[in-house]
Scaffold this motif. Structure first.
Motif, PDB file in Angstrom:
ATOM      1  N   SER A  95       0.902  -1.195  -0.038  1.00 57.28           N
ATOM      2  CA  SER A  95       0.008  -0.030  -0.001  1.00 57.28           C
ATOM      3  C   SER A  95       0.892   1.285   0.053  1.00 57.28           C
ATOM      4  CB  SER A  95      -1.084   0.115   1.148  1.00 57.28           C
ATOM      5  OG  SER A  95      -0.363   0.599   2.473  1.00 57.28           O
ATOM      6  N   GLN A 119      -6.790   8.208  -1.170  1.00 61.12           N
ATOM      7  CA  GLN A 119      -5.750   7.145  -1.730  1.00 61.12           C
ATOM      8  C   GLN A 119      -5.025   6.484  -0.378  1.00 61.12           C
ATOM      9  OE1 GLN A 119      -5.774   5.563  -4.655  1.00 61.12           O
ATOM     10  NE2 GLN A 119      -7.005   6.963  -5.497  1.00 61.12           N
ATOM     11  N   THR A 159      -4.589   2.100  -0.955  1.00 57.41           N
ATOM     12  CA  THR A 159      -4.274   1.804  -2.165  1.00 57.41           C
ATOM     13  C   THR A 159      -3.007   1.243  -2.456  1.00 57.41           C
ATOM     14  OG1 THR A 159      -5.811   3.517  -2.813  1.00 57.41           O
ATOM     15  CG2 THR A 159      -4.354   2.671  -4.585  1.00 57.41           C
ATOM     16  N   THR A 211      -2.129   0.456  -8.326  1.00 54.23           N
ATOM     17  CA  THR A 211      -3.296   1.202  -8.361  1.00 54.23           C
ATOM     18  C   THR A 211      -3.329   2.640  -8.165  1.00 54.23           C
ATOM     19  OG1 THR A 211      -4.343  -0.631  -7.759  1.00 54.23           O
ATOM     20  CG2 THR A 211      -5.705   1.304  -7.633  1.00 54.23           C
TER      21      THR A 211
END
Length: 118
Positions: free
Chosen positions: A8, A48, A53, A57
């Motif tokens: 992430s 985000q 995320t 992505t």
């Protein structure tokens, strides 16, 4: 070893901020660099981070990757940024390089590749 693409962005973001703050720079400057690179607004960037995320992505959904990012040159982790072929890895390393420049004391104008108007 963890795949950077599936990590992430939120898990790495605090390290960017810490690196900058250790050198007397600010979270605001880190955010400005990320927004410049990706085209996210501050709210979109915060969303985000909240959504955890992954890097792949994060860059795939970036509203507008800055065309001036191709001016980013140099070495990150022993690899020339301009020689990286894989698109997502190149974007990640662009961001790493910009944060490095911030931590090394470069002005925001230089980091954001602002051209002088004569």
């Amino acid at each position: 070893m963890t795949n950077i693409y599936t990590m992430s962005f939120a898990s790495v973001y605090p390290h960017y901020v810490t690196k900058a703050e250790k050198k007397g720079r600010t979270k605001t400057e880190v955010d400005e660099i990320i927004r410049w690179l990706t085209g996210y607004t501050q709210l979109e960037l915060e969303l985000q981070l909240e959504k955890q995320t992954d890097f792949e992505t994060f860059f795939a959904e970036a509203p507008q990757l800055n065309p001036s990012r191709i001016l980013i040159k140099g070495v990150v982790c022993g690899i020339r940024v301009e020689d990286i072929e894989e698109p997502t890895m190149k974007e990640i390393r662009y961001m790493d390089k910009l944060i490095d420049e911030l931590a090394k004391g470069k002005t925001m104008e230089k980091i954001l590749r602002k051209t002088k108007k004569y």
